[in-house]
Design an enzyme around this catalytic site. Sequence first.
Site, PDB file in Angstrom:
ATOM      1  N   HIS A  23       0.892  -1.252  -0.028  1.00 28.77           N
ATOM      2  CA  HIS A  23      -0.018   0.191  -0.039  1.00 28.77           C
ATOM      3  C   HIS A  23       0.995   1.181   0.189  1.00 28.77           C
ATOM      4  CE1 HIS A  23      -4.077  -1.874   1.226  1.00 28.77           C
ATOM      5  NE2 HIS A  23      -3.115  -2.807   1.312  1.00 28.77           N
ATOM      6  N   ASP A 130      -5.823   5.824   1.923  1.00 32.93           N
ATOM      7  CA  ASP A 130      -5.946   4.665   1.490  1.00 32.93           C
ATOM      8  C   ASP A 130      -7.362   4.185   1.664  1.00 32.93           C
ATOM      9  OD1 ASP A 130      -5.951   1.521   1.611  1.00 32.93           O
ATOM     10  OD2 ASP A 130      -3.900   1.893   1.153  1.00 32.93           O
TER      11      ASP A 130
END
Length: 472
Positions: A23, A130
């Site tokens: 990520h 995110d």
Amino acid sequence: MEMQMELRPQPHVLLLPFPAQGHIKPMLALAQLLCHAGIHVTFLNTEHNHRQLTQRQALSARFPTLHFRSISDGLPSDHPRSISPNLMDIVSSLRSKTAPLLHQLLVSLMSKNDVGSAAQLPSLGCVITDGIMCFAIEAAEEVGIPVIALRTTSACSFWCYSCIPKLIEEAQLPFGDEDMDKMVSGIPGMECLLRRRDLPSICRVPTDHPVIQFFVEETRAITRASSLILNTFDDLESSILSHIASRFSKIYTIGPLHALLKSRVVDDNLSSSLRQEDRGCMMWLDSQRVGSVIFVSFGSLVKLTRVQLLEFWHGLVNSGSPFLWVIRSDVLWSDEAEQASHVTPAEVIVDWAPQEEVLAHEAVGGFLTHSGWNSTLEAIWAGVPMLCWPQLADQQVNSRWVGEVWKIGVDMKDTCDRSTVEKMIKALMKGEDKEVISRSVDHFAKLARTSVSKNGSSYLNLEKLIQDLRNL
């Protein structure tokens, strides 16, 4: 008018990645692209990952508007912080302990008197979080600033996650281990394509399991973001993107982010890895024949049993192809980790590799992969066919698309025995299907290059994102 545009201060954006390598990497690529355009970026890692990111100073020196900050994840110092199998530990701590700290930081960054930064920054104007850190959406709403969500998965897997609540309502979930080849209905655009085994791995647990409940909650929360960023490109997933567009008023497809960064920033990319890369393998690759090597890496999270590791080893050796294998020190589930390095000759094993460079090397002719999205995009960009062995999260969906939709590799999910490994490596590297796969691989590699070139779809979508951030 031009003078006024030049004098207008550049915006200040906070980027918040989920605390995992897969990520952080695309989020950090986006940070560099925004800074290259002159935008101020505060990149907010957990304190643990902040310390692990060794290239912070070099990145800040290259991009003067890139500012690194850290925040507590609320976990004790001796916590392993491995997503597998500790996801809910991390999620619970982030939601309960990090969320209020984030709120305080946003308030501070919105004032002109932020004492936590050495640089005098413009007031914070936007949060890019995110897509599985949606507590940041609530925090941004509370302080009154826009928030954009970035999902680091493929569009096809994101759409599958989005449809999980519907599958639960229709009683298609849960299904346990029964009839894994049964086709799944109820996901628009994927009719007659997905089997049960191709759904995200969380679909294999009971629907009241905390992990599946977490993703259901995040799927609902993400629609409150003002827009969505996806690390993909239009020509790769256009049909699925049209379905996602029904839930978001604005979508920026700006992938492959690692390639877009290369196209926009001329200098060699600095590593965004949280692990130390072993570059010695590049010399070994230089000594191998063109297209002869199979590169093996199961990413930063997937774990193996010792039996699985040995089955892969026998299959690789029996295939007759030379191979370069990334075997992390923590790859095994048990205490046998130190034995992993003795399984194969040392010159073809590394703890961590500069993967983009390895895949781009002319000696590499195939990639045995866990089908993580970063790895899949890097293989597409490099024009390397894939042998997919997915284990976690979105990987099952990605591998189905690689083998069945894009036809740029073969899917070996849910099996791991030496004869199958040998057979599929031979099919990928030397078999009858190699020519068909190679044509598809070349086709999508060209489309990826077009997307990030000037006036390509991802290039132009990044320009739109930059302009929209300035207009905020």
